[in-house]
Scaffold this active site. Structure first.
Site, mmCIF file in Angstrom:
data_model
loop_
_atom_site.group_PDB
_atom_site.id
_atom_site.type_symbol
_atom_site.label_atom_id
_atom_site.label_comp_id
_atom_site.label_asym_id
_atom_site.label_seq_id
_atom_site.Cartn_x
_atom_site.Cartn_y
_atom_site.Cartn_z
ATOM 1 N N ASP A 102 0.797 -1.190 0.057
ATOM 2 C CA ASP A 102 -0.151 -0.087 -0.009
ATOM 3 C C ASP A 102 0.800 1.196 -0.089
ATOM 4 O OD1 ASP A 102 0.782 -0.767 2.613
ATOM 5 O OD2 ASP A 102 -0.760 0.543 3.547
ATOM 6 N N GLU A 160 -0.817 -2.190 5.360
ATOM 7 C CA GLU A 160 0.147 -1.884 6.368
ATOM 8 C C GLU A 160 0.032 -0.703 6.912
ATOM 9 O OE1 GLU A 160 3.349 -1.314 8.937
ATOM 10 O OE2 GLU A 160 3.146 -0.394 7.042
ATOM 11 N N GLU A 161 -0.124 0.548 6.484
ATOM 12 C CA GLU A 161 0.029 1.848 6.834
ATOM 13 C C GLU A 161 -1.152 2.048 7.893
ATOM 14 O OE1 GLU A 161 2.216 3.749 6.749
ATOM 15 O OE2 GLU A 161 3.560 3.272 4.817
ATOM 16 N N ARG A 198 19.410 -6.526 12.795
ATOM 17 C CA ARG A 198 19.013 -6.029 14.228
ATOM 18 C C ARG A 198 18.457 -7.418 14.863
ATOM 19 N NH1 ARG A 198 18.971 -3.094 18.873
ATOM 20 N NH2 ARG A 198 17.125 -3.671 20.101
ATOM 21 N N HIS A 384 7.967 8.607 4.359
ATOM 22 C CA HIS A 384 6.613 9.287 4.277
ATOM 23 C C HIS A 384 6.856 10.904 3.895
ATOM 24 C CE1 HIS A 384 4.229 6.418 7.030
ATOM 25 N NE2 HIS A 384 5.272 5.761 6.520
#
Ligand code: NI
Length: 416
Positions: A102, A160-161, A198, A384
């Site tokens: 998305d 997802e957003e 990570r 973003h």
């Protein structure tokens, strides 16, 4: 829609790799290099046709077309607009690769020739790149189908957003019979083509808190005859903030923010009700599990002391992305083998942002890495941002990392 490029069909016919003693990593790297121009075309196509969360119709159709053309079995309409691809004849082990599709309600200002053609919508979080990585990995691994020591499931997730898509996909069986899952997110502050790895928490759990404190109204001049909900709400906030620093392990951080407070009717009347709205972020899964009870105990204690009532709604949005150690080691080993020490950055800090990849981790262990997409000699805008852009060289790095990590997982599983 497009047919798979000639690069791939040529490769299939020539099969230059099978007769040599190249390692699987060499073969994956060569193939990824060969299809890189096609992947850049795919990425640019998706980038110029962004769609908002839950409306990824064209993207899903496009994804399904590419998957089918490389012999991947496709299920469309999973989790509304999601797509699932299945590769491999073995039932087990099965590894999943998750990418999200998305875009955001942002007007693009990159000025790129392949910028968004959908006004007000932009792939400003790099999910166009993620989708391309999922497709590229499918193209690569489908070339080694006969040798694949297990099955690969490609999860192309919508929404997802808005932190919904992973829930939708899981509810429709996306994680059934999955033994492990890999995910990726682009990161502009890591230079391309470095991979950020990570261990442990990568992103925070995000929850919503809604509290209503109920007192008893009365005259502002005689508070002792009433129960002041504003004063008690203030006590609740103060006690919560103090208790975080005094009762939580600071190595397992919690951030609690009350972002909205509402109550009272007049300057000279005691408020009988106050509503508090907040967000709660945490990194450790155990802390995340305990938080609702911990908060409620404090609220209940303060309210009881001063004779108020309360109602609490605690809504878990997404858990923390907590990377599995063994799977993260696989990603690290892939990166070290492919590019040596300089190809990897060990990430020392997690982010308090949220990412719904964590929803899959309730069903199987997984790991998510950060793909460095920062340009060497120009300003890199944040995710973003309307000018967010990537170094496309990173696409090849991402495909190799995903494909060889999946391969390593499947091969190791067999020999365990
Ligand atoms: Ni994103």
């Amino acid at each position: 829609m497009f047919a798979l490029s000639s690069h791939l069909s040529d490769t299939r016919e020539r099969r230059p790799f099978g007769v040599t003693n190249l390692t699987m990593l060499d073969r994956i790297q060569r193939l990824a290099k060969e299809i890189a121009p096609r992947l850049i075309e795919i990425r640019r196509h998706i980038h110029s046709h962004p769609e908002l969360s839950g409306h990824e119709y064209q993207t899903a159709t496009y994804v399904a077309g590419v998957l089918s053309s490389c012999g991947v079995q496709v299920r469309e309409g999973v989790g509304k607009t999601g797509v699932i691809g299945e590769l491999g004849t073995h039932q087990q082990p099965r590894v999943a690769i998750r990418t999200d599709m998305d875009a955001l309600p942002i007007t693009e200002r990159t000025g790129l020739p392949f910028a968004s053609r959908n006004p007000g919508v932009m792939h400003a979080c790099g999910h166009d790149v993620h989708t391309t990585l999922g497709l590229g990995t499918a193209m690569v691994l489908s070339q080694f189908l006969d040798e694949l020591p297990g099955a690969v499931r490609f999860i192309f997730q919508p929404a997802e957003e808005i932190a919904q898509g992973a829930h939708w996909m899981v509810a429709e069986g996306a994680m059934a019979e999955v033994d492990a899952i890999f995910g990726v997110h682009v990161f502009p502050s890591i230079p391309s083509p470095i991979v950020g790895v990570r261990y442990g928490a990568l992103t925070a759990a995000a929850d919503d808190l809604e509290l209503t404190i109920t007192g008893e109204s009365g005259h502002g001049a005689r508070p002792y005859e009433a129960v002041d909900a504003i004063w008690i709400a203030a006590q609740v906030i103060t006690t919560l903030q103090q208790a975080i620093s005094r009762t939580h392990n600071p190595l397992r951080p919690v951030v609690l923010t009350i972002g909205k407070i509402q109550g009272g009717r007049a300057p000279n009347a005691i408020a009988d009700s106050v509503q508090l709205l907040g967000t709660v972020r945490s990194l450790h899964p155990e802390t995340h599990r305990e938080l609702p009870d911990w908060i409620e105990n404090i609220v209940a204690g303060v309210c009881k002391t001063y004779g108020a009532g309360y109602e609490m709604n605690y809504r878990r949005l997404v858990p923390s992305v907590f990377n599995d150690t063994a799977l993260t080691q696989i990603v690290e080993s892939t990166v070290r083998q492919a590019w040596g020490e300089t190809g990897m950055q060990l990430l020392m800090e997690p982010s308090l942002g949220a990412e719904d990849f964590s929803v899959y981790l309730d069903h199987a262990p997984g790991t998510m890495f950060r793909l460095g997409v920062g340009h060497a000699n120009q300003r890199n805008y944040a995710l973003h941002h309307p000018q967010f852009d990537i170094d496309e060289k990173a696409i090849m790095t991402g495909v190799i990392t995903l494909a060889y990590s999946a391969w390593q997982y499947l091969s190791r599983w067999q020999t365990d």
